[in-house]
Design an enzyme around this catalytic site. Structure first.
Site, PDB file in Angstrom:
ATOM      1  N   TYR A 136      60.207 -22.255  45.248  1.00  0.00           N
ATOM      2  CA  TYR A 136      60.455 -23.470  44.255  1.00  0.00           C
ATOM      3  C   TYR A 136      61.481 -22.657  43.139  1.00  0.00           C
ATOM      4  CZ  TYR A 136      56.901 -26.235  45.710  1.00  0.00           C
ATOM      5  OH  TYR A 136      56.031 -26.920  46.781  1.00  0.00           O
TER       6      TYR A 136
ATOM      7  N   LYS B 111      26.791 -16.164  33.019  1.00  0.00           N
ATOM      8  CA  LYS B 111      27.201 -17.404  32.920  1.00  0.00           C
ATOM      9  C   LYS B 111      28.559 -17.699  33.849  1.00  0.00           C
ATOM     10  CE  LYS B 111      29.457 -15.743  28.834  1.00  0.00           C
ATOM     11  NZ  LYS B 111      29.349 -15.398  27.375  1.00  0.00           N
TER      12      LYS B 111
END
Ligand SMILES: *Cc1c(COP(=O)(O)O)cnc(C)c1O
Length: 344
Positions: A249, A39
């Site tokens: 940042y 999956k």
């Protein structure tokens, strides 16, 4: 059309390790055979990369969660070897299951009725023995809609197999009781961690996912399971910064002396989340510390002690899953499934 230049980040998949992990889990499953949970695009590593390798290794039982995941896997395995864990929630899904021959895992009395009304046929049945997610309750085993099913594999799913929990023997006992109540051909209980709980938990078929892809949910598996996924990126720019200058940042890193730094072209959009801050990359046996925050598409590394590494060179993020989980506070499952689509 011009030819696309080569990518500057890649996810190396060690296919031999993947095949060996399946064989190890098959061996550890004793007389039972191991299947494979494929999956979520093989936990993020790619159906095209993984399913053919698992099939060649000998796997014959594949599990996805959604019907949308079926076409990709059907390119490699016969329909009757593929099962959909979420079962049939609508007439459209039941029709698709019958048309393709892919097996639904029936998860409720309602789904059982829908499946039979749509024509029915071989299916699997999930019994909920304590995780309270999908599956019929043991009380519902005698319902006529359940008794009417043609059950190939009767299955349940463990909630705490990665812990030494009282819930494991409790779920095992509850599963054994239901086995006497529902006609079926085979039985299945264990996920990856369940394989390590011993032969009582193996039944006819085990359903490992995580450990195939290098995850180690219990220490007993550490010696048998190898790393499969290796995120790598190339340095797209190097620069010199002076003492007092900051990186990234919010300027969370400030150089205390002159440094040489390099920018690698991957970031949180690729699944390398901000919780990697403070970790390091590696190249040629050297540790390259991450400086400042992880950006969407970039991470800045300290190259001061790695003068031989320059633009265009490839560096690796250590991705041994138990260590990476400790580093990032993400689960080993999350570390695999977050890996993004820009990897070449
Ligand atoms: C995902 C899943 C598995 C595989 O579990 P792992 O912990 O990844 O080994 C097995 N069975 C069911 C029902 C699942 O949903």
């Amino acid at each position: 059309m011009a030819e696309l230049p080569p990518p500057t980040l890649r996810l190396h998949i060690d296919k031999d390790a993947l095949a060996q992990n399946w064989r190890a889990l098959d061996r550890l499953s004793g007389p039972a055979r191991a299947g494979a949970a494929v999956k979520a695009n093989c936990y993020g590593l790619g159906v095209d990369n993984c399913v053919p390798v698992l099939g060649d290794a000998g796997c014959r039982d594949f599990f996805v969660a959604h019907w949308s995941e079926v076409p990709a896997v059907l390119g490699y395995v016969p329909a009757e070897q593929l099962s959909v864990l979420h079962g049939v929630g609508s007439a459209a899904e039941a029709e698709y299951a019958r048309a393709t021959g892919v097996r639904p895992v029936i998860d409720s009395v309602q789904q059982a009725k829908l499946w039979t009304e749509s024509g029915g046929g071989p299916c699997h049945l999930m019994v909920d023995t304590g995780i309270n997610r999908l599956g019929i309750s043991p009380d519902e085993a005698s319902d006529i809609a359940i008794q009417a099913l043609s059950v190939e594999v009767l299955m349940s799913h463990l909630a705490c197999a990665d812990e030494d929990s009282d819930k494991n023997p409790a779920q095992l006992g509850a599963f054994r009781e239901v086995m006497n109540k529902v006609p079926h051909r085979e039985t299945s209980l264990a996920n990856s961690a369940g394989v390590a709980l011993g032969s009582d938990f193996s039944f006819d078929l085990t359903r490992p996912g995580l450990a195939l892809y290098g995850g180690i949910p219990r220490p007993e598996l550490a010696d048998s399971i190898q790393q499969v996924a290796y995120p790598q990126a190339s340095i797209i720019q190097t620069r010199q910064i002076e003492a007092g200058e900051s990186v990234g940042y919010n300027a969370t890193f400030t150089a205390s002396s002159a440094m040489r730094v390099g920018v690698v072209s991957l970031g949180y959009a690729d699944g390398i989340l901000r919780s990697w801050a403070g970790a390091h990359f590696e190249a040629g046996g050297k540790r390259l510390p991450i400086l400042g925050k992880v950006s969407m598409d970039m991470i800045v590394l300290d190259l001061t002690d790695a003068t031989e590494i320059g633009e265009g060179d490839w560096v690796s993020l250590p991705y041994h899953l138990p260590d990476a989980a400790r580093q990032t506070s993400l689960s080993q499952y999350e570390l695999l499934t977050v890996l993004g689509r820009r990897f070449g």
